[in-house]
Scaffold this active site. Structure first.
Site, PDB file in Angstrom:
ATOM      1  N   SER A 193      41.489   9.377  14.610  1.00 10.35           N
ATOM      2  CA  SER A 193      42.195   8.716  13.449  1.00 10.35           C
ATOM      3  C   SER A 193      41.918   7.181  13.661  1.00 10.35           C
ATOM      4  O   SER A 193      40.757   6.711  13.369  1.00 10.35           O
ATOM      5  CB  SER A 193      43.576   9.318  13.384  1.00 10.35           C
ATOM      6  OG  SER A 193      44.322   9.001  12.308  1.00 10.35           O
ATOM      7  N   ASP A 385      40.002  18.272   7.062  1.00 12.22           N
ATOM      8  CA  ASP A 385      40.582  17.029   7.179  1.00 12.22           C
ATOM      9  C   ASP A 385      40.301  16.366   5.549  1.00 12.22           C
ATOM     10  O   ASP A 385      39.208  16.104   5.347  1.00 12.22           O
ATOM     11  CB  ASP A 385      40.231  16.028   8.129  1.00 12.22           C
ATOM     12  CG  ASP A 385      40.916  14.963   8.277  1.00 12.22           C
ATOM     13  OD1 ASP A 385      42.044  14.547   7.584  1.00 12.22           O
ATOM     14  OD2 ASP A 385      40.437  13.896   8.674  1.00 12.22           O
ATOM     15  N   HIS A 441      42.775  17.241  11.088  1.00 12.75           N
ATOM     16  CA  HIS A 441      42.438  15.701  11.235  1.00 12.75           C
ATOM     17  C   HIS A 441      42.339  15.376  12.653  1.00 12.75           C
ATOM     18  O   HIS A 441      41.566  14.643  13.323  1.00 12.75           O
ATOM     19  CB  HIS A 441      43.919  14.979  10.597  1.00 12.75           C
ATOM     20  CG  HIS A 441      43.452  13.416  10.713  1.00 12.75           C
ATOM     21  ND1 HIS A 441      42.549  12.682  10.259  1.00 12.75           N
ATOM     22  CD2 HIS A 441      44.310  12.403  11.242  1.00 12.75           C
ATOM     23  CE1 HIS A 441      42.486  11.609  10.718  1.00 12.75           C
ATOM     24  NE2 HIS A 441      43.698  11.289  11.102  1.00 12.75           N
TER      25      HIS A 441
END
Length: 464
Positions: A193, A385, A441
């Site tokens: 991320s 994601d 994600h």
């Protein structure tokens, strides 16, 4: 001994009250668990039956201009060959998310047994899908205000995209001084991320330090990035393309998108936190020395945590007094709640100053520079994601003009397609891109078996 490295046992003012610091220090050596130069070996943890079957060390290292930033770390030795296996420095995104979630639900050796846990008594279990089967992993809470890391002054919480990598670089050098037997191990820096901003900049700081003659010389060999924020403008625009490819869009685009879980498109979206609950869950940096509210006594929290049970159990476990004692967390945390992600770092919520400043829009140039070095890179994307779509990741990879060594093809786990992969190179630089089929994600959370297989094959130079 690093300055202030044991202040997580007692606050600094406690030491000043002692009339015999040497005697008090000797007493601590006797009653504590085994002591290393910057941390403590943890042999047992609340909620786990018996001794831990792996080596876990936790501790604090002070960084910053005045050593007022206290970075907390968890170090897990490789379960295979610590002296020969690589060392991975792993950070989380957010910014402001505690790395304990990465240990429990991504790449660490232990997790919460959700089926047998209650909020009052979370139970731990060993994980078969752990990257520590083949690597030493140094998990770091960064920046100050994340996890159990904190600042000794209000200024210590003021940071940004460019300062954070400087502090991480200082941390890893100090840690290696205390753990000299790992100086020769190959080092990889990894995260997911928002760490797509932090990790490349940290690696550049490492190169600069090595070339400037800083000691110890860090044996940097590559990096691992999962669904990494890299080119912020492209990633925002790619969400529409990703949603369209997944047949999620209708003519009423915004009505469609607003109820989609952007972190995993096939899972339901959680109801947004209402104001009162958000206030309960956020750690307020300004109340560092104030008694916090016991959020677990709130009926509202108990009835609305179902869609995010992993976070609820993690917070319940991390905030237990016996857990903090077992991990040797600073006593400064006695009146502070551990939270999965500390939103007060990045969101105003009426505070006069936000402590984290976003001042880097893209790190593509760093990858471009790395393509002329002797490095290996693994960039992976959970293909469900919508927050950092894999289309945007492929776009910036192609923009650094690498040679395509192997075109798009499936990779397999247990004879089933686990995702798709491509390989690129430029002289001594090697980059592997992989999608994780059905991955969110943070893909290791919902595809642990596939991701461990991917990590293990890549770290041992075996093709996916």
């Amino acid at each position: 001994m690093i300055q202030g490295s044991q202040s997580h046992i007692q606050p600094c003012h406690f030491f000043y009250k002692s009339n015999n610091v040497m005697l008090f220090g000797l007493f601590l050596m006797v009653v504590s668990l085994q002591v290393t130069e910057s941390g403590f070996l943890v042999k047992t943890l609340p909620g786990f039956s018996g001794d831990l079957p792996f080596i876990l060390e936790t501790g604090y290292i002070s960084v910053g201009e005045f050593d007022d930033v206290r970075f907390f770390y968890y170090f897990v030795e490789s379960e295979r060959s610590p002296e020969n296996d690589p060392l991975i420095l792993w950070v989380r995104g957010g910014p402001g998310c505690g790395v304990l979630s990465s240990i429990f639900f991504q790449i660490g050796p232990i997790s919460i047994n959700l089926a047998n846990s209650t909020l009052e008594n979370p139970m731990l279990e060993l994980k078969s899908d752990s990257l520590t089967k083949a690597a030493n992993i140094l998990f770091l809470d960064e920046p100050a205000g994340s996890g159990f890391s904190y600042g000794k002054s209000p200024e210590a919480y003021m940071t940004n995209d460019t300062l954070t990598p400087i502090l991480i670089h200082k941390f890893i050098r100090k840690w290696l001084v205390d753990h000299s037997k790992f100086v020769k191990n190959h080092l990889y820096v990894g995260g997911d991320s928002y760490s797509g901003i932090v990790v490349p900049m940290t690696i550049q700081k490492i190169f600069n330090g090595n070339e400037g003659g800083e000691e110890p010389h860090i044996n940097i060999k590559g990096y691992i990035l999962g669904n990494p924020v890299t080119e912020k403008n492209d990633e925002y625009n790619a969400k529409i393309k990703q949603a369209h490819r997944m047949a999620l869009l209708s003519n009423k685009i915004y009505e469609c998108v607003e109820r989609i879980n952007v972190y995993n498109m096939i899972e339901p979206a959680c109801d947004p936190l209402n104001t009162s609950k958000s206030e309960l869950l956020r750690r307020d940096l300004r109340s560092l020395h104030k008694t916090s509210i016991d959020i677990w006594s709130s009926d509202e929290v108990h009835t609305q945590w179902d869609c995010n049970s992993m976070s609820a159990y993690t917070e319940a476990w991390a905030n237990r007094k016996d857990v903090k004692e077992a991990l040797h967390v600073s006593e400064d945390f006695n009146k502070i709640r551990w939270v999965v992600c500390n939103e007060s770092l990045t969101y105003d919520y009426g505070n006069p100053v936000k402590t984290y400043k976003f001042n880097v829009l893209s790190t593509v140039a760093y990858h471009q520079e790395f393509s002329h070095r002797h490095l290996r890179a693994l960039v992976y994307s959970g293909d469900h994601d919508l927050f950092v779509p894999h289309f945007s990741t492929l776009k910036w990879i192609k923009s650094i003009n690498l040679l395509l060594v192997e075109d798009w093809r499936p990779w397999y786990v247990d004879k089933q397609i686990a995702g798709y992969t491509m390989k690129y190179s430029n002289h001594d630089y090697r980059l592997t891109f992989a999608t994780v089929k059905g991955g969110s994600h943070t893909a290791p959370e919902n595809r642990p078996k596939e991701c461990l297989n991917m990590f293990m094959r890549w770290i041992t130079n075996v093709d996916l």
